[in-house]
Each structure stands twice: as structure tokens, then as C-alpha cells.
Design a protein around this motif. Sequence first.
Motif, PDB file in Angstrom:
ATOM      1  N   UNK A   1      42.846  39.341  37.109  1.00  0.00           N
ATOM      2  CA  UNK A   1      41.860  40.424  37.256  1.00  0.00           C
ATOM      3  C   UNK A   1      40.432  39.892  37.296  1.00  0.00           C
ATOM      4  N   UNK A   2      40.177  38.756  36.643  1.00  0.00           N
ATOM      5  CA  UNK A   2      38.832  38.175  36.637  1.00  0.00           C
ATOM      6  C   UNK A   2      38.607  37.174  37.764  1.00  0.00           C
ATOM      7  N   UNK A   3      39.626  36.407  38.081  1.00  0.00           N
ATOM      8  CA  UNK A   3      39.454  35.262  38.972  1.00  0.00           C
ATOM      9  C   UNK A   3      40.068  35.429  40.345  1.00  0.00           C
ATOM     10  N   UNK A   4      40.989  36.377  40.486  1.00  0.00           N
ATOM     11  CA  UNK A   4      41.682  36.546  41.754  1.00  0.00           C
ATOM     12  C   UNK A   4      40.801  37.149  42.832  1.00  0.00           C
ATOM     13  N   UNK A   5      41.122  36.828  44.061  1.00  0.00           N
ATOM     14  CA  UNK A   5      40.419  37.442  45.196  1.00  0.00           C
ATOM     15  C   UNK A   5      40.611  38.950  45.101  1.00  0.00           C
TER      16      UNK A   5
END
Length: 197
Positions: free
Chosen positions: A167-171
Motif C-alpha cells: 500500500x505504501x510502496x507499490x505502483x
Amino acid sequence: PGAAPVPTLRGGAPRASDLDEPAAAAHRVGEAETLRKVRDVARRLEAEMERAVGKEWAQRWHVGLPSCYDSETCSFYTHTVWLSNVIRAYGMLDFAKERYAALEGNYKRWDKSLPNEENVRKLGNGYGYSPGLPYLPGENDSVEKDLVELSPQFQEKVKEACVFVHSLCGKGGSATGEKHWETDYDMRPWTAFPERK
């Protein structure tokens, strides 16, 4: 010659003087004072990790987690959970985004019609600098089968960590980090040209 079995780390510096401090530090590696300072920093980092994620989790989070080569969908749980830990303990959100992007890059080149072994062979040794695929809830989610050896409590913590990182790092991730995860101080002597605004 084939691909090297061990990844090679490379670093660059715009100016030779940018390597002065790392070179000076390398010359002091065996000195007692340097070792004392390194141990002190390591203790502080370990204490912060335990404060952020809990002592048991900090010491045992990796135990029993399958590697990306043992996961049914090649999900790199150890890497993803580690990213969750360093974000929570040290606020390393930008670092985690860069590392998670490598997993997403592997997934973009992944051919779902081929078996895992064929995809790994096609992508090359180590798939690049970071092997494995990201955890994509509902898409390549084999978490129930992959984590069957873990206690239910650890299974939940691993799933929560994977969702958190995605949720923070994904595209397309829509979550925002906490204020204290933003970069406080840039230690570079100057900003590289591509990063200038």
C-alpha cells in the motif's frame, strides 16, 4: 560467460572527492575506537527496531518464511517483511519504494503462462539485482499455502506487513507515510542533475 552468481554492487560519484569520507572510513575499519562506535550504532539500531515492531518480531520475523524460490508464486516475503520493518523502525520509506520497485519490475516481465522455473531462467540469474516478485493481494496471492508452517499469529503479521508495504510502496499505492518517514536530511554534498527541480 554466463551471469555472475553473486550480484555486484556498483556505486558512482560525480566527483572524486565524494569518495574521501568512505575511503577514510575503510582505513579505520579494524581500529578499536571504530569497532566500539560500530557496536554502539548497531545496539541503537537494534533497540529502535525492537521498540518499533516488538522484541520477539524483531528477533524472529524471518524464521520460517519461504524464500522467493520456495513460494508458489515467487513472492519475496522475506524482502517485503524486512522492508516493512525498516520503514517502521527507521522511516526508510524512499529506500523501501526503490527496493519494492525492483520486485514490481520483475513482475512486469513475468509471463504467467510459463512455469516459475522457466520465468526465472528467462529473466536471468537473480532476475536482476533483486530476485522475487511483489506480494499483490488477489493477483499472485499464495500466502495461505506459502505460510502454512508459521503460527497463525505470525501468518497474520506477515500478511499485514506485505499489505502495508504494497500500500505504501507499490505502483498505484494510495497510502501515505507518516510525517517522520520523510527525508529529514540529505547528506549529499550537492544534488545530482537529474534530481534537481
